[in-house]
Scaffold this active site. Structure first.
Site, mmCIF file in Angstrom:
data_model
loop_
_atom_site.group_PDB
_atom_site.id
_atom_site.type_symbol
_atom_site.label_atom_id
_atom_site.label_comp_id
_atom_site.label_asym_id
_atom_site.label_seq_id
_atom_site.Cartn_x
_atom_site.Cartn_y
_atom_site.Cartn_z
ATOM 1 N N ASP A 24 0.862 -1.183 0.000
ATOM 2 C CA ASP A 24 0.000 0.000 0.000
ATOM 3 C C ASP A 24 0.895 1.229 0.000
ATOM 4 O O ASP A 24 1.812 1.334 0.831
ATOM 5 C CB ASP A 24 -0.892 -0.005 1.242
ATOM 6 C CG ASP A 24 -1.751 1.246 1.342
ATOM 7 O OD1 ASP A 24 -2.603 1.440 0.460
ATOM 8 O OD2 ASP A 24 -1.566 2.017 2.305
ATOM 9 N N GLU A 110 -2.118 -1.396 -5.799
ATOM 10 C CA GLU A 110 -3.258 -0.708 -6.387
ATOM 11 C C GLU A 110 -2.878 0.019 -7.669
ATOM 12 O O GLU A 110 -1.740 0.455 -7.832
ATOM 13 C CB GLU A 110 -3.815 0.316 -5.399
ATOM 14 C CG GLU A 110 -4.579 -0.272 -4.242
ATOM 15 C CD GLU A 110 -5.049 0.790 -3.276
ATOM 16 O OE1 GLU A 110 -6.266 0.906 -3.093
ATOM 17 O OE2 GLU A 110 -4.191 1.491 -2.714
ATOM 18 N N ASP A 192 -3.157 1.206 7.130
ATOM 19 C CA ASP A 192 -2.287 0.892 5.997
ATOM 20 C C ASP A 192 -2.006 -0.610 5.885
ATOM 21 O O ASP A 192 -1.972 -1.164 4.787
ATOM 22 C CB ASP A 192 -0.978 1.671 6.104
ATOM 23 C CG ASP A 192 -1.198 3.173 6.094
ATOM 24 O OD1 ASP A 192 -2.199 3.619 5.517
ATOM 25 O OD2 ASP A 192 -0.361 3.900 6.665
#
Length: 212
Positions: A24, A110, A192
């Site tokens: 992340d 992502e 996170d």
């Protein structure tokens, strides 16, 4: 699956393993891995100094006559400072990417909607200075060089707001909430790390569904 072409690169494929991770990217923490490991933004103080210098020079430039000797002199200094900043980040980003691709066969992350994020006036400056786009491109290059899989998760997947244990969706979670407790299963989450775990899970699911 992404296509990434690198000129004049000799591929050195690492030995295959069964390790995978989810990462992340964030503002306060640069990289958070699903294992709980956190990688801070490299040379943070030095980069902050260079960013401040760029802003000061840009203010000076705005007061100079376009095309004048002083204008061109300041413009050159800005370009040199940008180059210095880029070189520092390039060096450290490659080191981080090298470590990740050496350790993990599969890396899940992502697909960041950076243009959309920059519309947030509170975060746009921090996002630009973290150079996420530059880092993700370097990760892509290293994954290609070393024969690793890089799995991109849909940018709209709510990785932060979803409980990685029971998949409960916390619609009330805000950017200010760094930790939260799931009202369904009771698990307490670091924002996170929870996001990284969800990204990891989604990436492995995409592999099982033969999307990669």
């Amino acid at each position: 699956m992404f296509l990434f072409y690198v000129k004049n690169v000799t591929r050195h494929v690492f030995k295959s393993n069964n390790r995978s991770c989810g990462i992340d990217l964030g503002v306060s923490r640069f990289v958070t891995i699903n294992t709980g490991k956190i990688i801070q933004f490299p040379q943070q103080n030095k980069i902050a100094q260079l960013n401040n210098r760029i802003r000061r020079l840009q203010r000076k430039l705005s007061k100079k006559e376009f095309g004048s000797k002083n204008y061109n002199k300041i413009k050159k200094k800005i370009a040199q400072t940008y180059e210095k900043r880029h070189n520092i980040l390039d060096y450290h980003f490659y080191k981080i990417a090298q470590r990740l691709t050496e350790k993990y066969q599969v890396i899940c992350m992502e697909t960041l909607n950076i243009k959309g994020m920059l519309k947030n006036s509170r975060l746009s400056k921090s996002i630009q200075e973290k150079s996420w786009h530059m880092f993700t491109k370097i990760i892509e290059q290293k994954a290609y060089e070393h024969g690793r899989k890089l799995i991109h998760i849909n940018q709209w997947y709510p990785s932060s707001k979803t409980c990685n244990n029971c998949q409960y969706y916390n619609e009330d979670l805000t950017l200010n909430n760094r930790t939260w407790t799931c009202t369904q299963c009771g698990n307490k989450h670091d924002r996170d790390i929870n996001a990284a775990k969800n990204i990891h899970h989604e990436g492995l699911k995409k592999i099982k569904q033969n999307h990669y």
